[in-house]
Every structure is written in structure tokens, then in C-alpha cells.
Design a protein around this motif. Structure first.
Motif, short mmCIF file in Angstrom:
data_model
loop_
_atom_site.label_atom_id
_atom_site.label_comp_id
_atom_site.label_asym_id
_atom_site.label_seq_id
_atom_site.Cartn_x
_atom_site.Cartn_y
_atom_site.Cartn_z
N GLN A 68 -1.68 -0.54 6.54
CA GLN A 68 -0.97 -0.92 5.32
C GLN A 68 -1.90 -1.60 4.32
O GLN A 68 -1.84 -1.34 3.12
N LEU A 69 -2.77 -2.48 4.82
CA LEU A 69 -3.70 -3.17 3.93
C LEU A 69 -4.78 -2.24 3.38
O LEU A 69 -5.34 -2.49 2.32
N ALA A 70 -5.08 -1.18 4.10
CA ALA A 70 -6.12 -0.25 3.66
C ALA A 70 -5.68 0.56 2.44
O ALA A 70 -6.52 1.10 1.72
N GLU A 73 -4.60 0.68 -3.45
CA GLU A 73 -3.87 0.84 -4.72
C GLU A 73 -2.46 0.27 -4.63
O GLU A 73 -2.02 -0.44 -5.53
N GLN A 74 -1.76 0.56 -3.54
CA GLN A 74 -0.40 0.03 -3.40
C GLN A 74 -0.41 -1.48 -3.20
O GLN A 74 0.43 -2.18 -3.75
N VAL A 75 -1.36 -1.99 -2.43
CA VAL A 75 -1.45 -3.44 -2.22
C VAL A 75 -1.76 -4.12 -3.54
O VAL A 75 -1.17 -5.15 -3.87
N LYS A 76 -2.67 -3.55 -4.35
CA LYS A 76 -3.00 -4.13 -5.65
C LYS A 76 -1.78 -4.14 -6.56
O LYS A 76 -1.51 -5.14 -7.23
N GLU A 77 -1.01 -3.06 -6.58
CA GLU A 77 0.22 -3.01 -7.39
C GLU A 77 1.21 -4.08 -6.94
O GLU A 77 1.85 -4.74 -7.76
#
Length: 168
Positions: A68-70, A73-77
Motif C-alpha cells: 500500500q505504501l509503495a 501517487e495514491q499515498v501522495k494524493e
């Protein structure tokens, strides 16, 4: 399965008799995800203060959390959205009281305090300001003037009223 009677005179740990249960071969209606026993929660905190926003990511195992952390882009959003919502939410509330002195209670009541957090002194004429001191069985507010000769008389706490009174 049967359980021991809690109102019996004997302890349930003394003579435990094995209970027989009948197993059914009916599968569970909910399938549990496969785990390696390492459930993990990762917390990302957006600052060092208590009012900083945070995000938690739950993984069924360590590999899942890392996956999930990898997804950068989604984590940044998610981080950007949390920061924006956190700023907006903070702007709608009262100003932060972080660092403010905690309320003081005596006999179930809040002790009146001055704006700077110091307890109230009755009929105080001290222009220098006061500092609170407490020992085993007394409390007092002393003048903060550096020159001892110019210090105002101390204000001792009256135990009956809970107020600080200047003793002259």
C-alpha cells in the motif's frame, strides 16, 4: 460447549473436566484474509503537535502494508487531501490552546486565574507581576521585582476561601 457455574462453591480451575464439543463441517460464511500473524498499522503524522493531522494505513500483514505504501501517487494524493482538509477543519474551530496552563481545581471548583495563567490575588497592587510558589502546607504569590528592597509584600493563599491575600 458448556461453561462452569460461577456460583458454585468450587473454583473452575481446580478440577477441570474436558468438555466434548461436536464440530460441524459447515464452512464459515465469512472468509478471513490470509495473514502471517503480523497485522500492522502504519501511522503517518503530519507534524509534531497533538493537533497535527494523521493517516493510518492498515495491512493484513507487513507485505500488504508495504504494498500500500509503495503506491506513491495514491499515498501522495491521500497526504495532500488530508493536509487540505486538516487546514480547513482547524480554521473552523477555536484558536488552539496548546501551551496554555491547565485549569486548577480546588474543592471541586476551578480556581480563578488571571489572563497570564497566574492565580488571582485579591486587592493586588503589585505592578511587577507575581510568581506562584507552593510548599508542603502553604502556597503564595511572590513579587517578581529583582531588587529585594522594592518587592511588594507576598500574597498567601487563604485555605478557607482559596484566594490569595496580600499580607502587609
Amino acid at each position: 460447549m458448556t461453561y462452569p457455574d460461577p456460583f458454585e462453591d468450587k473454583s473452575p480451575w481446580e478440577t477441570a473436566t474436558p468438555q466434548t464439543t461436536t464440530e460441524t463441517s459447515t464452512p464459515s460464511p465469512v472468509e478471513k484474509p490470509m495473514t502471517d500473524g503480523n497485522k500492522v498499522r502504519v501511522t503517518l503524522k503530519g507534524g509534531t503537535s497533538y493537533d497535527a493531522p494523521w493517516i493510518t494505513i492498515d495491512g493484513v500483514n507487513i507485505a500488504d502494508a508495504l504494498e500500500q505504501l509503495a503506491n506513491k501517487e495514491q499515498v501522495k494524493e491521500l497526504i495532500d487531501a488530508t493536509a487540505k482538509v486538516g487546514q480547513y477543519f482547524a480554521s473552523t474551530g477555536k484558536p488552539s490552546t496548546a501551551g496554555a496552563a491547565p485549569k486548577r481545581f480546588e474543592n471541586g471548583r476551578v480556581v480563578a486565574q488571571q489572563a497570564d495563567g497566574a492565580p488571582e490575588v485579591v486587592n493586588d497592587q503589585c505592578p511587577h507581576g507575581r510568581k506562584h510558589f507552593a510548599k508542603d502546607n502553604w502556597e503564595a504569590m511572590f513579587c517578581t521585582e529583582r531588587e529585594r528592597a522594592n518587592q511588594c509584600p507576598p500574597a498567601f493563599k487563604d485555605k478557607k476561601t482559596g484566594k490569595y491575600l496580600v499580607k502587609s
